[in-house]
Design a protein around this motif. Structure first.
Motif, PDB file in Angstrom:
ATOM      1  N   ASP A 243       0.895  -1.213  -0.360  1.00 47.58           N
ATOM      2  CA  ASP A 243       0.336  -0.105  -0.074  1.00 47.58           C
ATOM      3  C   ASP A 243       0.935   1.171  -0.131  1.00 47.58           C
ATOM      4  N   MET A 244       0.271   2.288   0.010  1.00 50.65           N
ATOM      5  CA  MET A 244       0.954   3.597  -0.205  1.00 50.65           C
ATOM      6  C   MET A 244       1.826   3.987   1.317  1.00 50.65           C
ATOM      7  N   SER A 245       1.535   3.148   2.299  1.00 52.17           N
ATOM      8  CA  SER A 245       2.428   3.022   3.355  1.00 52.17           C
ATOM      9  C   SER A 245       3.649   2.640   3.401  1.00 52.17           C
ATOM     10  N   GLY A 246       3.631   1.576   2.197  1.00 50.32           N
ATOM     11  CA  GLY A 246       4.864   0.439   2.227  1.00 50.32           C
ATOM     12  C   GLY A 246       4.436  -0.641   2.835  1.00 50.32           C
ATOM     13  N   ASN A 247       3.096  -0.949   3.389  1.00 53.57           N
ATOM     14  CA  ASN A 247       2.891  -2.162   4.132  1.00 53.57           C
ATOM     15  C   ASN A 247       2.706  -3.157   2.938  1.00 53.57           C
ATOM     16  N   LEU A 248       3.123  -4.201   3.266  1.00 51.32           N
ATOM     17  CA  LEU A 248       3.135  -5.546   2.355  1.00 51.32           C
ATOM     18  C   LEU A 248       1.643  -6.046   2.675  1.00 51.32           C
ATOM     19  N   LEU A 249       0.850  -6.247   1.444  1.00 49.97           N
ATOM     20  CA  LEU A 249      -0.532  -6.661   1.622  1.00 49.97           C
ATOM     21  C   LEU A 249      -0.586  -7.852   0.888  1.00 49.97           C
ATOM     22  N   ARG A 250      -0.007  -8.540  -0.120  1.00 46.24           N
ATOM     23  CA  ARG A 250      -0.245  -9.452  -0.919  1.00 46.24           C
ATOM     24  C   ARG A 250       1.083  -9.911  -1.894  1.00 46.24           C
ATOM     25  N   ILE A 251       1.182 -11.249  -1.680  1.00 50.61           N
ATOM     26  CA  ILE A 251       2.254 -11.756  -2.596  1.00 50.61           C
ATOM     27  C   ILE A 251       1.650 -12.829  -3.946  1.00 50.61           C
ATOM     28  N   LEU A 252       2.252 -12.404  -4.962  1.00 50.22           N
ATOM     29  CA  LEU A 252       1.565 -13.279  -6.031  1.00 50.22           C
ATOM     30  C   LEU A 252       3.008 -14.167  -6.494  1.00 50.22           C
ATOM     31  N   ARG A 253       2.765 -15.492  -6.428  1.00 52.97           N
ATOM     32  CA  ARG A 253       4.034 -16.402  -6.672  1.00 52.97           C
ATOM     33  C   ARG A 253       3.667 -17.406  -7.655  1.00 52.97           C
ATOM     34  N   ILE A 254       4.503 -17.676  -8.496  1.00 51.87           N
ATOM     35  CA  ILE A 254       4.741 -19.049  -8.985  1.00 51.87           C
ATOM     36  C   ILE A 254       5.926 -19.932  -8.300  1.00 51.87           C
ATOM     37  N   PRO A 255       5.492 -20.857  -7.639  1.00 51.79           N
ATOM     38  CA  PRO A 255       6.591 -21.516  -6.780  1.00 51.79           C
ATOM     39  C   PRO A 255       7.303 -22.481  -7.887  1.00 51.79           C
ATOM     40  N   ASP A 256       8.538 -22.551  -7.797  1.00 55.25           N
ATOM     41  CA  ASP A 256       9.319 -23.691  -8.750  1.00 55.25           C
ATOM     42  C   ASP A 256       9.308 -23.507 -10.072  1.00 55.25           C
ATOM     43  N   TYR A 257       8.988 -22.112 -10.442  1.00 55.59           N
ATOM     44  CA  TYR A 257       8.966 -21.589 -11.713  1.00 55.59           C
ATOM     45  C   TYR A 257      10.480 -22.063 -12.238  1.00 55.59           C
ATOM     46  N   PRO A 258      10.766 -22.786 -13.377  1.00 59.59           N
ATOM     47  CA  PRO A 258      12.135 -23.171 -13.866  1.00 59.59           C
ATOM     48  C   PRO A 258      12.942 -22.084 -14.246  1.00 59.59           C
ATOM     49  N   LEU A 259      14.109 -21.642 -13.456  1.00 61.43           N
ATOM     50  CA  LEU A 259      15.007 -20.736 -13.668  1.00 61.43           C
ATOM     51  C   LEU A 259      16.512 -21.067 -13.886  1.00 61.43           C
ATOM     52  N   ASP A 260      16.878 -22.326 -13.744  1.00 57.50           N
ATOM     53  CA  ASP A 260      18.143 -22.954 -13.507  1.00 57.50           C
ATOM     54  C   ASP A 260      18.793 -22.653 -14.978  1.00 57.50           C
ATOM     55  N   LEU A 261      20.129 -22.345 -14.850  1.00 55.48           N
ATOM     56  CA  LEU A 261      21.025 -22.291 -16.043  1.00 55.48           C
ATOM     57  C   LEU A 261      22.054 -23.409 -15.978  1.00 55.48           C
ATOM     58  N   SER A 262      22.102 -24.026 -17.364  1.00 61.27           N
ATOM     59  CA  SER A 262      23.056 -24.736 -17.436  1.00 61.27           C
ATOM     60  C   SER A 262      24.448 -24.320 -17.752  1.00 61.27           C
TER      61      SER A 262
END
Length: 377
Positions: A243-262
């Motif tokens: 919010d506009m006071s900097g309070n964390l309200l919500r987290i949108l996440r895709i867990p285990d989204y593949p990001l590893d590099l060979s």
């Protein structure tokens, strides 16, 4: 609580509460392997072709927006002009030019809608412009401000990317936080409400002070969602809502989204970058020693469309530019829809309900600010 569409045993979304913060985890894309939203590469409007003369010639056109009346606004970095066109591409008016006076710019980076008011960012200054393009005021922000975001309620949030300097005394891989600071439309400081992770940079102390972007370096980005702030650091497929006071309200996440590099992908990236630097060049040495992350950045930009859907531009390395550009889309409730492909050589500036605005470069590197049709099914 888990939500499923009934077509699979794996739920689409899992929602839970953690210390008063809603955590929304998207487990799989609703669309599967096929995108149900499409962008037509044939433009509805092309500002380079919709008229003739200097007003329809662009270079370093970095930012394009559509106003509430349908008119199109673009910041042309070369001429330092903000130009306004009708919804069908006819030139209407402009302001700006190179200089330090009111409504002039030493550099011009961004335009942003603030209701019916227009904001233009350049050279560490924000210019506030009335609907009739009268310059209302100019006020200073950090000179390393790269973007400005308008929050409903009358607040302006600058986005910073400050360089690491010798006097900072830092070496190695540096990921320095950047502050989140709100201003009102008068240019008055409202408050400091937190920070982002900033941008990764590699600092070499060998042979003098030198910096380089690390291979697959990560960076923070922010966006505005009404009166809320979206913040993401790209180290994982996750966006935080404040919010506009900097309070964390919500987290949108895709867990285990593949990001590893060979190892092969990291080597190809280093070789691709070094190919453009002649042997013996001082910058080649620092790039050869620059470390590489073992994971790729999840995204490089965040945009929010009028429905509240969050668009994340997927990262492509220097060695991956032959791959199609794609944006991952999360619905306003956090459901992972899938990805939308972007036409080649097109850089997205803004997304509306039925259109995508941006700049396409032709084979001769001529810039074409365009409006492309977006179809949602």
């Amino acid at each position: 609580m888990a939500c499923s569409d009934g077509d699979s045993g794996t739920p689409l979304v899992v929602r839970r509460d953690s210390a008063g913060v809603q955590v929304v985890e998207a487990m799989r894309p609703l669309w599967g392997d096929s995108s149900l939203w499409r962008i037509d590469p044939d433009p509805v409007v092309d500002l380079t072709l919709s008229g003739t003369g200097p007003a329809h010639e662009f270079y370093s056109a970095r930012s394009m927006k559509q106003r509430s009346d349908g008119s199109l606004v673009i910041a042309d970095g070369s001429s330092r002009q903000v130009r306004v066109f009708s919804a069908t591409g006819e030139f209407q008016a402009s302001f700006g030019g190179e200089g330090d006076g009111p409504g002039e710019f030493r550099s011009l980076r961004r335009v942003e809608n603030a209701g019916d008011t227009l904001l233009a960012l350049g050279g560490g200054r924000v210019t506030v412009v009335a609907p009739d393009l009268t310059v209302v005021r100019t006020f200073g922000v950090d000179r390393f401000t790269t973007d400005v975001h308008y929050l409903d309620g009358g607040a302006i949030l600058p986005e910073l990317n400050r360089p690491v300097l010798p006097q900072d005394g830092l070496t190695g891989l540096v990921w320095r936080p950047e502050p989140l600071i709100l201003f009102d439309l008068q240019g008055t400081l409202i408050d400091s409400i937190g920070e982002t992770r900033g941008h990764e940079v590699y600092v070499s102390g060998e042979g003098g002070f030198r910096t380089a972007a690390p291979l697959f370096g990560r960076a923070s980005r922010i966006a505005a969602l009404g009166p809320r702030i979206l913040r993401g650091s790209s180290e994982m497929m996750q966006v935080e809502e404040l919010d506009m006071s900097g309070n964390l309200l919500r987290i949108l996440r895709i867990p285990d989204y593949p990001l590893d590099l060979s190892d092969a992908r990291i080597a190809a990236e280093r070789d691709s970058i070094l190919d453009g630097i002649p042997p013996g060049h001082f910058f080649r040495g620092v790039l050869e020693e620059t470390p590489a992350s073992r994971t790729r950045p999840a995204f490089v930009d965040i945009l929010v469309d009028p429905s509240g859907a969050v668009w994340l531009e997927l990262y492509r390395g220097e060695s991956e530019q032959d791959q199609s550009q794609e944006w991952l889309v999360l619905e306003a409730d956090g459901t992972w829809l899938g990805t939308v492909g972007i036409p080649d050589r097109f850089t997205v500036s803004d997304i509306n309900m039925d259109a995508v605005l941006g700049v396409w470069e032709d084979e001769l590197d001529v810039e074409h600010p365009q409006v492309l049709r977006l179809t949602r099914e």
